[in-house]
Motif scaffolding. Structure first.
Motif, mmCIF file in Angstrom:
data_model
loop_
_atom_site.group_PDB
_atom_site.id
_atom_site.type_symbol
_atom_site.label_atom_id
_atom_site.label_comp_id
_atom_site.label_asym_id
_atom_site.label_seq_id
_atom_site.Cartn_x
_atom_site.Cartn_y
_atom_site.Cartn_z
ATOM 1 N N VAL A 69 0.824 -1.150 -0.098
ATOM 2 C CA VAL A 69 0.099 0.099 0.114
ATOM 3 C C VAL A 69 0.905 1.512 0.125
ATOM 4 O O VAL A 69 0.591 2.101 -0.614
ATOM 5 C CB VAL A 69 -0.879 -0.100 1.165
ATOM 6 N N LEU A 70 1.865 1.203 0.649
ATOM 7 C CA LEU A 70 2.686 2.539 0.994
ATOM 8 C C LEU A 70 4.017 2.568 0.121
ATOM 9 O O LEU A 70 4.680 3.608 0.557
ATOM 10 C CB LEU A 70 3.044 2.683 2.450
ATOM 11 N N ILE A 114 -1.035 -6.500 17.601
ATOM 12 C CA ILE A 114 -1.215 -6.492 15.891
ATOM 13 C C ILE A 114 -1.124 -5.182 15.344
ATOM 14 O O ILE A 114 -0.575 -5.103 14.434
ATOM 15 C CB ILE A 114 -2.523 -7.311 15.999
ATOM 16 N N ALA A 115 -1.346 -4.103 16.043
ATOM 17 C CA ALA A 115 -1.460 -2.948 15.405
ATOM 18 C C ALA A 115 0.134 -2.673 15.240
ATOM 19 O O ALA A 115 0.647 -1.678 14.440
ATOM 20 C CB ALA A 115 -2.198 -1.851 16.052
ATOM 21 N N GLY A 116 0.963 -2.966 16.436
ATOM 22 C CA GLY A 116 2.190 -2.845 16.255
ATOM 23 C C GLY A 116 2.931 -3.377 15.256
ATOM 24 O O GLY A 116 4.109 -2.821 14.534
ATOM 25 N N VAL A 117 2.530 -4.546 14.754
ATOM 26 C CA VAL A 117 3.096 -5.369 13.777
ATOM 27 C C VAL A 117 2.908 -4.378 12.476
ATOM 28 O O VAL A 117 3.950 -4.305 11.442
ATOM 29 C CB VAL A 117 2.485 -6.502 13.670
ATOM 30 N N ALA A 118 1.674 -3.912 12.293
ATOM 31 C CA ALA A 118 1.270 -2.973 11.126
ATOM 32 C C ALA A 118 2.248 -1.923 11.000
ATOM 33 O O ALA A 118 2.987 -1.317 10.175
ATOM 34 C CB ALA A 118 -0.013 -2.822 11.012
ATOM 35 N N GLY A 119 2.398 -1.469 12.133
ATOM 36 C CA GLY A 119 3.439 -0.242 12.470
ATOM 37 C C GLY A 119 4.731 -0.365 12.116
ATOM 38 O O GLY A 119 5.532 0.414 11.363
ATOM 39 N N MET A 120 5.466 -1.677 12.441
ATOM 40 C CA MET A 120 6.745 -1.863 12.101
ATOM 41 C C MET A 120 6.723 -2.305 10.583
ATOM 42 O O MET A 120 7.850 -1.976 9.981
ATOM 43 C CB MET A 120 7.146 -3.203 12.820
ATOM 44 N N GLY A 121 5.674 -2.813 9.867
ATOM 45 C CA GLY A 121 5.546 -2.837 8.523
ATOM 46 C C GLY A 121 5.805 -1.559 7.746
ATOM 47 O O GLY A 121 6.384 -1.449 6.945
ATOM 48 N N ILE A 122 5.007 -0.406 8.403
ATOM 49 C CA ILE A 122 4.978 1.106 7.896
ATOM 50 C C ILE A 122 6.598 1.307 7.957
ATOM 51 O O ILE A 122 7.062 1.822 6.944
ATOM 52 C CB ILE A 122 4.111 1.755 8.500
ATOM 53 N N HIS A 123 7.129 1.117 9.250
ATOM 54 C CA HIS A 123 8.618 1.544 9.333
ATOM 55 C C HIS A 123 9.394 0.933 8.397
ATOM 56 O O HIS A 123 10.299 1.515 7.877
ATOM 57 C CB HIS A 123 8.820 1.052 10.843
ATOM 58 N N SER A 124 9.232 -0.486 8.167
ATOM 59 C CA SER A 124 10.351 -0.914 7.107
ATOM 60 C C SER A 124 9.998 -0.564 5.666
ATOM 61 O O SER A 124 10.942 -0.444 4.896
ATOM 62 C CB SER A 124 10.088 -2.627 7.388
ATOM 63 N N THR A 125 8.792 -0.319 5.390
ATOM 64 C CA THR A 125 8.305 0.169 4.059
ATOM 65 C C THR A 125 8.886 1.531 3.855
ATOM 66 O O THR A 125 9.484 1.858 2.790
ATOM 67 C CB THR A 125 6.758 0.412 3.798
ATOM 68 N N GLU A 217 0.852 5.316 -8.941
ATOM 69 C CA GLU A 217 2.141 5.713 -8.925
ATOM 70 C C GLU A 217 2.961 4.289 -8.966
ATOM 71 O O GLU A 217 4.047 4.264 -9.608
ATOM 72 C CB GLU A 217 2.455 6.126 -7.442
ATOM 73 N N THR A 218 2.295 3.222 -8.500
ATOM 74 C CA THR A 218 3.102 1.996 -8.496
ATOM 75 C C THR A 218 3.119 1.528 -10.246
ATOM 76 O O THR A 218 4.065 1.132 -10.645
ATOM 77 C CB THR A 218 2.311 0.828 -7.996
ATOM 78 N N ILE A 219 2.029 1.808 -10.868
ATOM 79 C CA ILE A 219 2.003 1.355 -12.344
ATOM 80 C C ILE A 219 2.924 2.441 -12.912
ATOM 81 O O ILE A 219 3.695 2.028 -13.980
ATOM 82 C CB ILE A 219 0.575 1.759 -12.919
ATOM 83 N N ARG A 220 3.185 3.582 -12.464
ATOM 84 C CA ARG A 220 4.095 4.489 -13.457
ATOM 85 C C ARG A 220 5.225 4.161 -12.955
ATOM 86 O O ARG A 220 6.326 4.328 -14.019
ATOM 87 C CB ARG A 220 3.660 5.875 -12.807
ATOM 88 N N ASN A 221 5.683 3.733 -11.782
ATOM 89 C CA ASN A 221 7.156 3.214 -11.365
ATOM 90 C C ASN A 221 7.477 2.053 -12.307
ATOM 91 O O ASN A 221 8.713 2.159 -12.770
ATOM 92 C CB ASN A 221 7.434 3.064 -9.919
ATOM 93 N N ILE A 222 6.540 1.402 -12.444
ATOM 94 C CA ILE A 222 7.061 -0.082 -13.084
ATOM 95 C C ILE A 222 7.140 0.123 -14.364
ATOM 96 O O ILE A 222 8.008 -0.452 -15.051
ATOM 97 C CB ILE A 222 5.900 -1.208 -12.711
ATOM 98 N N ALA A 223 6.178 0.988 -14.985
ATOM 99 C CA ALA A 223 6.423 1.079 -16.416
ATOM 100 C C ALA A 223 7.574 2.049 -16.705
ATOM 101 O O ALA A 223 8.367 1.886 -17.734
ATOM 102 C CB ALA A 223 5.244 2.220 -16.870
ATOM 103 N N PHE A 224 8.142 2.934 -15.865
ATOM 104 C CA PHE A 224 9.365 3.523 -15.904
ATOM 105 C C PHE A 224 10.618 2.529 -15.847
ATOM 106 O O PHE A 224 11.506 2.728 -16.696
ATOM 107 C CB PHE A 224 9.552 4.735 -14.961
ATOM 108 N N SER A 225 10.649 1.616 -15.062
ATOM 109 C CA SER A 225 11.523 0.656 -14.945
ATOM 110 C C SER A 225 11.780 -0.264 -16.112
ATOM 111 O O SER A 225 12.770 -0.729 -16.741
ATOM 112 C CB SER A 225 11.409 -0.199 -13.517
ATOM 113 N N LYS A 226 10.561 -0.596 -16.658
ATOM 114 C CA LYS A 226 10.639 -1.527 -17.980
ATOM 115 C C LYS A 226 11.228 -0.835 -19.152
ATOM 116 O O LYS A 226 11.574 -1.645 -19.975
ATOM 117 C CB LYS A 226 9.057 -1.739 -18.376
#
Length: 628
Positions: A69-70, A114-125, A217-226
């Motif tokens: 998502v992020l 469990i919310a902390g797990v999502a928070g650490m996922g955001i941190h790593s992202t 934005e994801t579609i644009r990034n991948i299109a740029f990389s291609k």
């Protein structure tokens, strides 16, 4: 080119604070997640009425979800903001998350954790795009393999130590839970302190306008990389590694418990040897690559992933345990050492595979778009890991045993690798060149730092053997477009290598005037596009080991496209079976022996206005010296 060990980076401010920042982040992630998973698995009744199996699926999924998502927004932020500033803000977020989680630990509130797990996922992202875009800003090209190797080693060691510490702490009941709460806050604070030492890393694109829509934005990034085929396929190759690893590692708990008849210590042992292998392989990349971005290691790594994945499946079938065992007892069982060796080597070859891919992405990607490219890769990684989980579940439903899952994944890797390398033959070509200079020959590069990291240049070298271009290709830190006599270009077998390298065949005007003119047009176009072009001004292989007279083609090239000219000399190839030495080839091969020594000596760049064929010949002759 740097000759220092990669470990010297650990004493330098441009690398060490960043290394410890990312290491402590990976460490803390896994202390927290493993502690939570362990306490819910072995003490669920004191925490929740929800099914443990549901929570064990929910927690990893919540950690991965922010990557999907992020990541697009995280990549934009990393390109828009100064990376040291952003790293410190992410570390402050980690402290806040761990403080909130401490409340959840002390109150036995599963939903806060469990919310902390999502928070650490955001941190790593948020930290992910910073992690790999930072390195090329502060490391030289010849340091990238070593730097990436240290980062990968640190990440997997952090994961391993975090899993061990998290499981150990919560085994001590409520006191252990309190320790988890305090230690995770302490690690987060240490991570922030380490981030204070990260030097300034200017924003790649400070004027970037943020697009907060993750889909577009994801579609644009991948299109740029291609648009950059090697980079895009490196992203897919990286994601495939995480697919492969996710399937293998996800089976370890049940593999250790049900198949090896081991307790939790056997599972920890499997994780330990795999992490050791990844770390060792990542660190070995620098030595094997000769301090340059050597993508020839990627096929080597892929071959090892299949070979040892298949052998792991076969070794598993041969293993028999008469009773339940601990880690120490497991090691003494017949067939256990072979199993552990396969897992270690899976890790080692995984390191060979992944580290050069990261370095290639960092060096070939548009610098102003690197963080967004890494963010796109993180999204692909997350999606591939989800698909891996579904694929493993489907195989288990179909009745596959765990060794059969290992076997199927290793065989599938063969087909995926063949497909990727067929699309970008440069990987396989560099692998063949790498094998050549590490088996038949031992090649030493002298002065290779004179080859520019970016921009066009003409490389000029003496012509000794049919393998000159392959040796130069293996020694150069960048891809090289070779200009080669059309007759040599057509030689069977090695012709495939030359075509893959986009070699430019040339012929004398009296043989093929049209081909000669086309060659000069192709050379000019390659230089205009910022590529390296290598010519052999003698026009033919030496027949006696001496350097033939340089012809005037170099002048036609630099008159059309004035670029630096870099003289180089190969020495040690005369007398090999690939040269035109007229003595008995078998006698020559015996006389030289295996692993014969070669050298490529690179001189300082020359301005195009200072170049003449005569001066170039003098420079190349001086660089070669008396050793032919």
């Amino acid at each position: 080119m740097s000759s220092n060990s990669q470990f010297s980076l650990m004493r330098q401010r441009r690398f060490a604070p960043f290394f410890w920042t990312q290491f402590l982040g990976a460490f803390n992630d896994n202390v927290f997640k493993t502690a939570l998973l362990t306490v819910l698995t072995f003490d669920a009744l004191h925490w929740t009425n929800l099914p443990v199996s549901l929570l064990n699926q929910l927690i990893p999924g919540l950690f991965i979800l922010p990557f999907v998502v992020l990541s697009a927004s995280a990549g934009q932020l990393a390109d828009k903001k100064e990376k040291g500033w952003l790293a410190r803000r992410v570390k402050l977020l980690e402290i806040v998350i761990m403080l909130v989680c401490a409340y959840g630990w002390l109150q036995h509130n599963v939903w806060v954790l469990i919310a902390g797990v999502a928070g650490m996922g955001i941190h790593s992202t948020l930290f992910g795009p910073v992690k790999y875009a930072y390195l090329p800003q502060h490391l030289h090209t010849d340091e990238l393999i070593g730097g990436n190797g240290l980062i990968e080693m640190g990440t997997f060691v952090g994961i391993l130590l975090g899993e061990i510490l998290g499981a150990m702490l919560v085994s001590h009941g409520d006191g252990g839970v309190m320790l988890v709460a305090g230690i995770t806050i302490g690690i987060a604070i240490l991570g922030y302190i380490a981030s204070l030492g990260i030097p300034e890393s200017p924003a790649a694109d400070p004027g970037l306008k943020m697009n907060w829509n993750p889909v577009t934005e994801t579609i644009r990034n991948i299109a740029f990389s291609k648009q950059n085929r090697p980079v895009f396929l490196s992203l897919l190759g990286n994601s495939w590694f995480w697919f492969y690893g996710a399937i293998i590692l996800a089976q370890f708990p049940l593999f250790a418990k049900d198949f090896l008849r081991g307790d939790h210590s056997v599972f920890v042992l499997l994780l330990t040897v795999f992490s050791f292998g990844i770390g060792a392989g990542s660190l070995l990349c620098e030595k094997l690559s000769g301090h340059k971005v050597e993508i020839g290691l990627v096929p080597f790594g892929s071959i090892g992933l299949s070979v040892f994945g298949i052998d792991l499946a076969l070794a598993s079938q041969a293993y028999i345990a008469a009773q339940d065992v601990t880690a120490m007892q497991f090691i003494t069982q017949p067939g256990a050492i072979r199993l552990l060796a396969d897992i270690v080597l899976l890790g080692v070859f995984g390191g060979f595979y992944i580290v050069p891919l990261f370095a290639l992405i960092q060096t070939r990607c548009e610098p102003g778009h690197l963080s967004r490219t890494i963010a796109g890769m993180n999204i692909l990684n997350a999606l591939f890991m989800v698909v891996a989980s579904l694929a493993a579940s489907a195989m288990l439903v179909k009745g596959f045993t765990i060794p059969q899952i290992f076997l199927a994944t290793a065989i599938l890797n063969v087909f995926v690798a063949a497909y990727i390398f067929s699309l970008v033959p440069e990987f396989l070509m560099r692998f063949l060149a790498w094998i050549l200079i590490h088996t038949i020959h031992k090649v030493r590069g002298i002065g290779t730092e004179h080859i520019p990291e970016q921009g066009p240049a003409v490389l000029v070298c003496n012509h000794v053997s049919y393998l000159d271009a392959v040796v130069l290709m293996a020694c150069s830190p960048r891809p090289v477009r070779f200009v080669m006599d059309h007759n040599i270009f057509k030689i069977p077998l090695i012709s495939w290598i030359f075509r893959t390298a986009k070699t430019i065949p040339i012929a004398p005007a009296k043989e093929d005037k049209w081909l000669m003119e086309k060659s000069f047009i192709d050379i000019a176009q390659a230089l205009e596009e910022g590529e390296l072009v290598c010519i052999f001004p003698e026009g033919r292989l030496t027949g006696n080991g001496d350097i033939n007279q340089f012809k005037g083609g170099i002048m036609k090239i630099i008159e059309r496209t004035p670029v630096p000219v870099i003289p180089m000399a190969l020495r040690g190839l005369w007398g090999s079976i690939f040269s035109r030495d007229k003595t008995n080839p078998f006698e020559r091969a015996f006389r030289r022996g295996p692993f014969s020594r070669l050298e490529l000596v690179v001189g300082e760049p020359m301005l195009p206005t200072a170049v003449t064929p005569e001066i170039l010949q003098e420079r190349v002759t001086a660089l070669r010296g008396n050793w032919r």
